[in-house]
Design a protein around this motif. Structure first.
Motif, PDB file in Angstrom:
ATOM      1  N   GLN A  61       0.824  -1.208   0.000  1.00  0.00           N
ATOM      2  CA  GLN A  61       0.000   0.000   0.000  1.00  0.00           C
ATOM      3  C   GLN A  61       0.861   1.262   0.000  1.00  0.00           C
ATOM      4  OE1 GLN A  61      -2.688  -0.359   3.335  1.00  0.00           O
ATOM      5  NE2 GLN A  61      -3.376  -2.378   2.657  1.00  0.00           N
ATOM      6  N   ALA A  62       1.990   1.205   0.701  1.00  0.00           N
ATOM      7  CA  ALA A  62       2.850   2.383   0.800  1.00  0.00           C
ATOM      8  C   ALA A  62       3.487   2.745  -0.535  1.00  0.00           C
ATOM      9  CB  ALA A  62       3.930   2.166   1.858  1.00  0.00           C
ATOM     10  N   LEU A  63       3.592   1.808  -1.441  1.00  0.00           N
ATOM     11  CA  LEU A  63       4.145   2.123  -2.757  1.00  0.00           C
ATOM     12  C   LEU A  63       3.255   3.084  -3.537  1.00  0.00           C
ATOM     13  CD1 LEU A  63       5.543  -1.371  -3.797  1.00  0.00           C
ATOM     14  CD2 LEU A  63       6.871   0.686  -3.286  1.00  0.00           C
ATOM     15  N   GLY A  64       2.027   3.251  -3.102  1.00  0.00           N
ATOM     16  CA  GLY A  64       1.142   4.245  -3.683  1.00  0.00           C
ATOM     17  C   GLY A  64       0.981   5.478  -2.820  1.00  0.00           C
ATOM     18  N   ASP A  65       1.870   5.665  -1.856  1.00  0.00           N
ATOM     19  CA  ASP A  65       1.752   6.781  -0.909  1.00  0.00           C
ATOM     20  C   ASP A  65       1.815   8.136  -1.604  1.00  0.00           C
ATOM     21  OD1 ASP A  65       1.994   7.728   2.055  1.00  0.00           O
ATOM     22  OD2 ASP A  65       3.552   8.825   0.970  1.00  0.00           O
ATOM     23  N   ALA A 118       7.854   7.341  -2.854  1.00  0.00           N
ATOM     24  CA  ALA A 118       6.937   6.359  -2.271  1.00  0.00           C
ATOM     25  C   ALA A 118       7.659   5.063  -1.919  1.00  0.00           C
ATOM     26  CB  ALA A 118       5.793   6.088  -3.246  1.00  0.00           C
ATOM     27  N   GLN A 119       8.664   4.678  -2.707  1.00  0.00           N
ATOM     28  CA  GLN A 119       9.444   3.480  -2.355  1.00  0.00           C
ATOM     29  C   GLN A 119      10.159   3.677  -1.032  1.00  0.00           C
ATOM     30  OE1 GLN A 119      12.959   3.018  -2.256  1.00  0.00           O
ATOM     31  NE2 GLN A 119      13.269   0.831  -2.624  1.00  0.00           N
ATOM     32  N   ASN A 120      10.637   4.888  -0.767  1.00  0.00           N
ATOM     33  CA  ASN A 120      11.226   5.193   0.540  1.00  0.00           C
ATOM     34  C   ASN A 120      10.212   4.988   1.652  1.00  0.00           C
ATOM     35  OD1 ASN A 120      14.083   6.870   0.783  1.00  0.00           O
ATOM     36  ND2 ASN A 120      13.238   6.917  -1.286  1.00  0.00           N
TER      37      ASN A 120
END
Length: 459
Positions: A40-44, A438-440
């Motif tokens: 989900q965080a990859l779409g942050d 977003a990867q971070n």
């Protein structure tokens, strides 16, 4: 409290655990809850919104300046709007360095203007400037070897051979040209010093940064040349004719100026489990808008902490530290430690190397947390993150905590282009790739999801 779908799954898998317990405390390594958070965080977009907001609405934020004060007000409002607890500003006072005018020109043998940036803590030439012969040195060692008094009435110039690399490790040794060079030149009797910018770009922009003078050494005017201008004066010098430069720098020091840190928390369910500090710095240099250094860092740590908060209460408290005055010597870090050193900190992490993708993780954890390290490493692997062999604990804003024995984890970012932008007017929002940002966040969420809920002691 709203219970997310991955928390429900964890409760079903661990029916012996009370429903209010943190879900990740019970989940096995590589479990679907951590994987779900990571995916989900990859779409942050929260991190982007933070760095876009502070660069657009505040802009450059020099330490102990009115713009840094505005940044603290902005930060408190932003962190409260994101739902964090115990949001506050913690003030302190310090000396503030103000840039002033900066101009340089070759006056002989070939008259040409130079692009420069005054170094933090530089002395002043006075309003009329100075005109002097330039003495070139091939590196810091050559300057150090110059006889005492040999530079009286001269401008020292020091070059170097810093190259881009993935981990940014050249900044340590080559950065000494900026950090220590002016002090050495002053002790040799120089009237001023110019250095080749501590950078890896070929743009005609100069890299600023702080320098330090020993007690008793009078600060001399000190500035960095853009790399193309540094190349040019080195070519001029090879013509064999005396090289003279006119230099005008008018910085000043203001005493007892306000600065401060901004704090926010995700309260943990177990006060005895300790505090995890996730840090970045709120201040920036005055040339760009502080997007890469360190708007991205404060955005990454806050966005990751928010995702943990929204997933349910973690076992450990996660404390966000947006530190003030990092760029001029770490005043915010020292102020935080002076105020909070008696509290039970168990882990400290910092994001202060831009916004490009995380590729490596390093650890400094006790043997008792070996299983935690293994779970984190396995959970980061799907993001393309490998385990390094260096000891973690990097970052000026967490340095006092690490020195006191607090454990560390470093998420190392791709640094090949970082020193093209570092401390220059090119440090602006357009240099940030939202997908890499977003990867971070995904990497930080992964680490916090495991570490904040681990039953093992982290320190």
């Amino acid at each position: 409290m709203k219970i997310s779908s991955f928390r429900v799954l964890g409760l079903l898998l661990c029916s012996a655990v009370l429903p209010s317990a943190p879900v990740f405390a019970q989940a096995p390594p590589g479990s679907s809850d951590v994987a779900s958070l990571r995916a989900q965080a990859l779409g942050d977009t929260v991190a982007w919104d933070i760095v876009e907001g502070i660069t657009t609405e505040v802009g450059p934020r020099p330490a102990a300046s009115p713009k840094e004060a505005l940044a603290r007000e902005w930060a408190v409002a932003e962190l409260k709007s994101l739902g964090f607890a115990n949001v506050r500003s913690e003030p302190y006072t310090m000396k503030a360095w103000v840039r002033g005018e900066e101009r340089a020109q070759v006056v002989a043998p070939f008259e040409q203007p130079l692009v420069i940036a005054t170094l933090g803590n530089s002395g002043s030439t006075g309003p009329k400037g100075l005109d002097a012969e330039v003495v070139l040195f091939s590196d810091l060692a050559a300057l150090t070897a110059a006889p005492d008094g040999s530079l009286k009435g001269k401008i020292a110039y020091v070059t170097h051979t810093m190259k881009a690399n993935q981990d940014g490790s050249g900044y340590g040794p080559y950065g000494q040209v900026r950090r220590a060079g002016p002090n050495i030149a002053a002790k040799k009797g120089a009237s001023a010093i110019l250095i080749r910018s501590i950078g890896t770009d070929s743009h005609r922009v100069a890299h600023t940064g702080v320098t330090t003078f020993e007690p008793g050494v009078t600060p001399i005017p000190a500035a960095a040349l853009s790399i193309p201008d540094a190349d040019n004066i080195e070519r001029m010098a090879k013509r064999g004719k005396p090289l003279r430069v006119h230099l005008l720098l008018t910085p000043k020091i203001l005493e007892n100026q306000p600065s401060g840190n901004v704090i926010a928390e995700v309260p943990g369910s177990d006060p005895d489990a300790g505090i995890i500090v996730v840090a970045g710095h709120l201040d920036s240099w005055d040339q760009g808008t502080g997007a890469v250094d360190d708007g991205a860092g404060i955005a990454i740590v806050a966005a990751a902490a928010k995702r943990i908060m929204d997933a349910g209460q973690p076992r450990r408290t996660i404390r966000i530290l947006w530190a003030g005055a990092e760029e001029v010597g770490g005043d915010g870090a020292r102020a935080y430690f002076a105020r909070h050193s008696s509290e039970k900190h168990v882990l400290a992490m910092e994001s202060d190397f831009g916004a490009d993708r995380v590729w490596r993780v390093n650890f400094a954890l006790p043997e008792s947390a070996k299983a935690v390290q293994e779970r984190i490493s396995a959970a980061l692997a799907p993001l393309g993150i490998v385990v390094g062999h260096d000891k973690a604990g990097d970052g000026a804003d967490i340095e006092p905590l690490i020195a006191s024995g607090v454990s560390g984890i470093d998420l190392g970012q791709e640094g090949t282009r970082y020193f093209d932008l570092h401390h220059t007017p090119d440090d602006t929002l357009d240099k940030i790739d939202p997908a890499q940002l977003a990867q971070n966040v995904a990497a930080w969420v992964t680490v916090l999801a495991v570490a904040a809920n681990a039953q093992e002691p982290l320190r």
